[in-house]
Design an enzyme around this catalytic site. Structure first.
Site, PDB file in Angstrom:
ATOM      1  N   THR A  99      46.276  34.190 -19.196  1.00  0.00           N
ATOM      2  CA  THR A  99      45.789  32.364 -18.909  1.00  0.00           C
ATOM      3  C   THR A  99      45.928  32.310 -17.465  1.00  0.00           C
ATOM      4  OG1 THR A  99      46.936  32.002 -21.344  1.00  0.00           O
ATOM      5  CG2 THR A  99      46.259  30.185 -19.803  1.00  0.00           C
TER       6      THR A  99
ATOM      7  N   PHE B 103      46.414  28.768 -15.588  1.00  0.00           N
ATOM      8  CA  PHE B 103      46.723  27.405 -15.714  1.00  0.00           C
ATOM      9  C   PHE B 103      46.114  27.311 -13.371  1.00  0.00           C
ATOM     10  CE2 PHE B 103      49.396  29.926 -17.493  1.00  0.00           C
ATOM     11  CZ  PHE B 103      50.130  29.393 -18.644  1.00  0.00           C
TER      12      PHE B 103
END
Length: 368
Positions: free
Chosen positions: A268, A270
């Site tokens: 992921t 960010f």
């Protein structure tokens, strides 16, 4: 011939001597950081706003040098994480950094915040992505951390939509390898599980594993993996959560199974959001929002200048413009800094061809 104990004693004496040298040098670095703060405060004037102590481009350059000069046996990323914590502690001497993240405590977003800012940062949990943006906009915190995309499940649209109305800038990015674990209360029987809580994206990222191991179990989507862990900590036998290591520690849960994600490279990304623009670090990305008329070739007109200039586009997403039927805006990430001369020319041309061009920020590419 020295005995084993004599050899170990000599090596331990060497380690003690090295530890003393490291300790002295860390304190010397901390004193130098405090002097940097004194110089900035001495030359700062009230009309300049708050003094800026945290410089993302400078920290990225330092961490890259750490990795580049590393000779082992420790891996470069391992040594860089050690330096990250030293830099975090030194920055806290200048001015502690307050950071809002998508909570509650134990989320992957908190883990990303600590990875980027170090454990000396003051991290504040927010219930929603909207709240993270509002907290930074109100200057209650200096920076915010929000998820923007996952390698298997795609973009986080709510984060992208917030940039439309916000004046905040992107000042950094974090890439976090996501490992999902099945967490249970201590002493639970894994065969008695009837409900599994997790965020909807995590459930999707573990779909094959769940179909194989718990095909008949009720899957319940909640606001975050940490919330899933909290529920399991408060409920009785027969429930489990899919969450990460921080959630397990925060809520006192045991690992039933580890690394249950379907794709081992599951990552992921960010974004760090703040108010200041970031200088050139030599390995940068830029993010923009571009809008065009609803007509044939509209996207081509926006992208063609990047192709002609040889600029690498790393992400393109479209979202409804919300100001007319079937209108769209495009979120584009590309390699380079907005102050680089070739990119200046491309952005000028894109601006002339677009009905909307908003530069969200240039920032260092993720280092660790």
């Amino acid at each position: 011939m020295a005995t084993e104990q004599e050899q170990l004693a000599l090596l331990r004496d060497q380690i003690d001597d090295i530890d003393q040298q490291i300790h002295r040098l860390i304190n010397a670095r901390a004193k130098c950081a405090m002097q940097v703060a004194e110089v900035k405060l001495h030359h700062h004037t009230p009309d300049q706003g708050d003094p800026v102590f945290y410089r993302p481009e400078r920290e990225a350059q330092v961490l890259r040098k750490v990795i580049d000069r590393n000779e082992g046996p420790l891996e470069g990323a391992v040594v860089a994480r050690l330096f990250r914590e030293i830099m975090s502690a030194c920055l806290a001497l200048e001015s502690p950094v307050r950071v809002a993240f998508l909570g509650p405590t134990g989320t992957f977003t908190e883990q990303a915040a600590l990875k980027h800012f170090g454990h000396s940062a003051v991290c504040v949990a927010m219930p929603t992505i909207d709240d993270v943006f509002r907290e930074v906009e109100a200057q209650a915190v200096k920076y915010g951390v929000v998820p923007v995309e996952n390698s298997t499940e795609g973009v986080v649209h709510h984060t992208l939509d917030n940039f439309r109305a916000s004046g905040l800038k992107i000042s950094g990015e974090v890439e976090l390898r996501i490992h999902h674990n099945l967490l249970v209360k201590p002493g639970s029987d894994l065969r008695s599980i009837t409900r599994i809580y997790s965020h909807q994206q995590s459930l999707a990222q573990c779909r094959l594993w769940l179909d194989s191991h718990y095909p008949s179990v009720e899957l319940i989507a909640v606001s975050s993996n940490a919330e899933a862990a909290r529920r399991v900590s408060e409920e009785g036998e027969g429930v489990a959560a899919i969450a990460g290591e921080m959630a397990a520690l925060a809520y006192g849960l045991d690992h039933g199974y580890n690394n249950i994600e379907d794709h081992p490279e599951n990552t992921t990304r960010f974004l760090i959001i703040g108010h200041e623009s970031v200088g050139v670090s030599q390995r940068d990305k830029t993010s923009i929002i571009a809008g065009s008329q609803h007509q044939p070739g509209a996207l081509y007109q926006i992208l063609e200048p990047f192709y002609r200039a040889g600029i690498d586009l790393t992400r393109i997403d479209s979202r409804p413009a919300k100001d007319g039927a079937w209108g769209y805006v495009f979120y584009i990430d590309f390699v380079g800094h907005q102050d680089d001369e070739p990119i200046k020319q491309v952005l000028k041309e894109v601006g002339e061809k677009s009905i909307l061009l908003k530069i969200l920020g240039s920032y260092p590419q993720a280092v660790i």
